[in-house]
Design a protein around this motif. Structure first.
Motif, PDB file in Angstrom:
ATOM      1  N   THR A 143       0.827  -1.200   0.000  1.00 39.96           N
ATOM      2  CA  THR A 143       0.000   0.000   0.000  1.00 39.96           C
ATOM      3  C   THR A 143       0.866   1.257   0.000  1.00 39.96           C
ATOM      4  OG1 THR A 143      -0.035   0.061   2.398  1.00 39.96           O
ATOM      5  CG2 THR A 143      -1.786  -1.217   1.302  1.00 39.96           C
ATOM      6  N   ALA A 144       0.217   2.391  -0.186  1.00 41.43           N
ATOM      7  CA  ALA A 144       0.920   3.672  -0.083  1.00 41.43           C
ATOM      8  C   ALA A 144       1.532   3.832   1.298  1.00 41.43           C
ATOM      9  CB  ALA A 144      -0.042   4.817  -0.377  1.00 41.43           C
ATOM     10  N   GLU A 145       0.805   3.424   2.315  1.00 37.90           N
ATOM     11  CA  GLU A 145       1.307   3.523   3.682  1.00 37.90           C
ATOM     12  C   GLU A 145       2.579   2.690   3.857  1.00 37.90           C
ATOM     13  OE1 GLU A 145      -3.156   4.188   3.900  1.00 37.90           O
ATOM     14  OE2 GLU A 145      -1.772   2.903   2.790  1.00 37.90           O
ATOM     15  N   LYS A 146       2.612   1.525   3.238  1.00 37.77           N
ATOM     16  CA  LYS A 146       3.782   0.659   3.334  1.00 37.77           C
ATOM     17  C   LYS A 146       4.982   1.271   2.603  1.00 37.77           C
ATOM     18  CE  LYS A 146       5.774  -3.173   4.638  1.00 37.77           C
ATOM     19  NZ  LYS A 146       5.988  -3.457   6.086  1.00 37.77           N
ATOM     20  N   ALA A 148       5.492   4.369   2.142  1.00 38.35           N
ATOM     21  CA  ALA A 148       5.914   5.550   2.903  1.00 38.35           C
ATOM     22  C   ALA A 148       6.732   5.191   4.138  1.00 38.35           C
ATOM     23  CB  ALA A 148       4.690   6.375   3.302  1.00 38.35           C
ATOM     24  N   GLU A 149       6.720   3.939   4.548  1.00 29.86           N
ATOM     25  CA  GLU A 149       7.575   3.519   5.654  1.00 29.86           C
ATOM     26  C   GLU A 149       9.048   3.554   5.262  1.00 29.86           C
ATOM     27  OE1 GLU A 149       6.459  -0.266   7.200  1.00 29.86           O
ATOM     28  OE2 GLU A 149       4.344   0.285   7.484  1.00 29.86           O
ATOM     29  N   GLN A 152      10.473   8.661   1.127  1.00 32.35           N
ATOM     30  CA  GLN A 152       9.934   9.983   1.444  1.00 32.35           C
ATOM     31  C   GLN A 152       9.238  10.631   0.237  1.00 32.35           C
ATOM     32  OE1 GLN A 152      13.338   9.133   2.266  1.00 32.35           O
ATOM     33  NE2 GLN A 152      12.349   8.346   4.117  1.00 32.35           N
ATOM     34  N   THR A 174      -3.665  10.568  -2.409  1.00 27.15           N
ATOM     35  CA  THR A 174      -2.956   9.618  -1.552  1.00 27.15           C
ATOM     36  C   THR A 174      -1.491  10.004  -1.415  1.00 27.15           C
ATOM     37  OG1 THR A 174      -4.452   7.830  -2.214  1.00 27.15           O
ATOM     38  CG2 THR A 174      -2.324   7.191  -1.267  1.00 27.15           C
ATOM     39  N   LYS A 177      -0.983  12.893   0.877  1.00 23.52           N
ATOM     40  CA  LYS A 177      -1.251  12.533   2.270  1.00 23.52           C
ATOM     41  C   LYS A 177      -0.067  11.840   2.924  1.00 23.52           C
ATOM     42  CE  LYS A 177      -4.465   9.804   5.104  1.00 23.52           C
ATOM     43  NZ  LYS A 177      -5.670   8.918   5.084  1.00 23.52           N
ATOM     44  N   HIS A 178       0.648  11.018   2.167  1.00 24.16           N
ATOM     45  CA  HIS A 178       1.637  10.127   2.775  1.00 24.16           C
ATOM     46  C   HIS A 178       3.094  10.486   2.503  1.00 24.16           C
ATOM     47  CE1 HIS A 178      -1.339   7.267   4.250  1.00 24.16           C
ATOM     48  NE2 HIS A 178      -1.933   7.317   3.080  1.00 24.16           N
ATOM     49  N   PHE A 179       3.363  11.370   1.537  1.00 20.17           N
ATOM     50  CA  PHE A 179       4.740  11.636   1.143  1.00 20.17           C
ATOM     51  C   PHE A 179       5.042  13.127   1.173  1.00 20.17           C
ATOM     52  CE2 PHE A 179       3.383   7.696  -0.764  1.00 20.17           C
ATOM     53  CZ  PHE A 179       4.436   6.832  -0.492  1.00 20.17           C
ATOM     54  N   CYS A 182       6.060  14.435  -4.251  1.00 24.18           N
ATOM     55  CA  CYS A 182       5.597  13.553  -5.318  1.00 24.18           C
ATOM     56  C   CYS A 182       5.764  14.249  -6.657  1.00 24.18           C
ATOM     57  CB  CYS A 182       4.152  13.104  -5.120  1.00 24.18           C
ATOM     58  SG  CYS A 182       2.900  14.385  -5.302  1.00 24.18           S
TER      59      CYS A 182
END
Length: 230
Positions: A143-146, A148-149, A152, A174, A177-179, A182
């Protein structure tokens, strides 16, 4: 291959010196839309040396892309990047890497102990079905969340076959929100059979891009040379 422009200065959302170096060859080479991996030679360091010699340290930020992932740069080039970053007082280094290298990012960053090292991933989309169709090499459960772990920044592909307006907007939301960064890259037809959706390209350029032109951390490439290299 035509001579490529490999050095640029960028004064947009992320002021930096931007380098297109040559690697030893992309480990993956299977993305349906990509012929970028053809930028290789028997002696990449001889290509990279004069590019790195242009670095001034003006912004304190150096962004390096290459024909694949940063881990595929040769040892001489990596040593010169480290030496250049130290001598020019670079405080932040950006690199790109395929998801396949996500477990190696910390080890790679340790090569540059005097800099903050950040990474971008060419995820292209967060739609797992599209990633499979494009043979992106990122498992559908990632996922995007993964992402982003580990990363950056993220690169998204825009106006490619199979996409929809709703999907593109969802991907952009998305990413924001997470990075922290982009890039939105409109697909430019190349030597692959992959196709651009021209209707989506016009829609993005006229309706979406203007609204994002000052969005924090967002860079838009209507052409793949818009950042000055390539």
């Amino acid at each position: 291959m035509a001579e490529l422009v490999r050095y640029a200065k960028i004064n947009t959302v992320l002021p930096r010196e931007f380098l297109l170096l040559q690697g030893k060859g992309c480990i993956f080479k299977k993305c349906a839309f990509c012929d970028y991996h053809t930028d290789i030679s028997d002696d990449p360091f001889s290509v990279n040396l004069p590019v790195l010699e242009q670095v001034t340290g003006e912004f304190g930020v150096l962004d390096i892309i290459n024909s694949g992932s940063a881990m595929e740069l040769d040892e001489q080039t990596l040593a010169l990047i480290r030496q250049t970053a130290d001598q020019k007082q670079i405080h932040t280094l950006w690199f790109e890497a395929h998801w396949l290298y996500h477990d190696q990012l910390k080890e790679f960053a340790a090569l540059f102990p005097n800099q903050t090292v950040k990474f971008r991933c060419g995820a292209e989309t967060f739609d797992p079905q599209l990633r499979i169709a494009w043979n992106k090499g990122i498992p559908k459960e990632v996922t995007a969340e993964k992402i982003a772990e580990y990363f950056q920044g993220v690169c998204l592909l825009i106006a490619a076959e199979g996409q929809t307006k709703e999907g593109i907007l969802r991907d952009i939301e998305t990413a924001q929100k997470h990075f922290e960064y982009c890039s939105l890259n409109v697909f430019v037809p190349n030597s692959t059979p992959f196709r651009r959706d021209d209707v989506l390209a016009v829609w993005f350029a006229t309706e979406v891009a203007p609204a994002l032109s000052h969005a924090p951390g967002v860079e838009i490439l209507l052409n793949n040379t818009d950042l000055g290299v390539g």
